[in-house]
Design an enzyme around this catalytic site. Structure first.
Site, PDB file in Angstrom:
ATOM      1  N   SER A   1     100.492  -8.234  38.259  1.00  0.00           N
ATOM      2  CA  SER A   1      99.753  -7.029  37.871  1.00  0.00           C
ATOM      3  C   SER A   1      98.865  -6.576  39.024  1.00  0.00           C
ATOM      4  O   SER A   1      98.298  -7.398  39.742  1.00  0.00           O
ATOM      5  CB  SER A   1      98.871  -7.309  36.651  1.00  0.00           C
TER       6      SER A   1
ATOM      7  N   LYS B   1      95.874  -3.808  24.946  1.00  0.00           N
ATOM      8  CA  LYS B   1      94.995  -4.674  25.737  1.00  0.00           C
ATOM      9  C   LYS B   1      93.618  -4.035  25.756  1.00  0.00           C
ATOM     10  O   LYS B   1      93.405  -3.010  26.406  1.00  0.00           O
ATOM     11  CB  LYS B   1      95.556  -4.835  27.155  1.00  0.00           C
TER      12      LYS B   1
ATOM     13  N   ARG C   1     105.136 -12.275  25.501  1.00  0.00           N
ATOM     14  CA  ARG C   1     103.678 -12.277  25.691  1.00  0.00           C
ATOM     15  C   ARG C   1     103.048 -12.813  24.414  1.00  0.00           C
ATOM     16  O   ARG C   1     103.140 -12.202  23.362  1.00  0.00           O
ATOM     17  CB  ARG C   1     103.194 -10.855  25.987  1.00  0.00           C
TER      18      ARG C   1
END
Length: 213
Positions: free
Chosen positions: A109, A138, A40
């Site tokens: 997701s 996040k 990521r």
């Protein structure tokens, strides 16, 4: 994809790289028993991202662990990654499937039962559901109630991995939810001894997964 690949799903974050390069951190996580790895990256250029992805992909193949690229479907297809994970605001699930091919892993997701059912229908192989706890990884993460997590697991046939703010201390709260595993960043990569932290977390996760609520 075997559902046991999702037991301990590690996600990289260069925020936690300090004394060790990311490649070394990843190797230690895999030595500790991480069952899947997702790269990521939000700040690297495309060229730097590809270089790093190829390096980590090689390490994952040495350990026979699936290597997943976050968001960047084109890169995943270009380097022949094992799969890609997309969010609700990223590429359309059907388009992502078309680009990576039918034999690759596609994770999506989801925060609601409706999103989960649609993602399964459109070709997702697994779902990432969360944030199940408050998370600092996040900033705009929406918390998903544990009851919703259970409802999603009951509504779909594909495996579900819980994400967001999971630690060895709150892991037990997820027992009986129906998940196939957990996805973590700081619970592994923020630790001084990544190998030991991963091994301990995997043991706790396997134990949690066998329990009923």
């Amino acid at each position: 994809m075997k559902s046991d690949s999702l037991v301990l799903y590690a996600v990289t974050d260069r925020h936690w790289t300090g004394e060790k390069p990311l490649s070394e951190q990843v190797k230690e996580a895999l030595e500790g028993g991480a069952t899947m790895l997702q790269i990521r990256e939000k700040t690297l250029s495309e060229a730097e991202f590809e270089k790093e992805a190829l390096e980590l992909q090689k390490i994952c193949r040495d350990f026979n662990v699936p290597f997943i690229v976050n968001d960047n479907v084109a890169l995943a297809a270009r380097i022949g990654a094992d799969g890609v994970h997309v969010g609700q605001d990223d590429m359309n699930v059907e388009e992502a499937r078309r680009l990576i091919g039918k034999d690759k892993i596609l994770g999506v997701s989801a925060q609601t039962v409706e999103e989960a059912v649609l993602a399964e229908k459109q070709g997702a192989d697994y779902l990432g559901v969360g944030a199940v706890f408050p998370t600092g990884s996040k900033f705009d993460a929406i918390e998903v109630p544990h009851e919703t997590l259970k409802e999603i697991c009951r509504a779909v046939k594909i495996p579900v991995v819980a994400i967001g703010g999971i630690t060895k201390d709150n892991l037990e709260e997820l027992k009986g939810s129906g998940i196939a595993g957990i996805s973590v960043i700081s619970a592994i990569f923020a630790k001084k001894n990544i190998r030991e932290a991963t091994q301990d977390l995997k043991e706790r996760t396997l134990e949690m997964l066998t329990k009923r609520a």
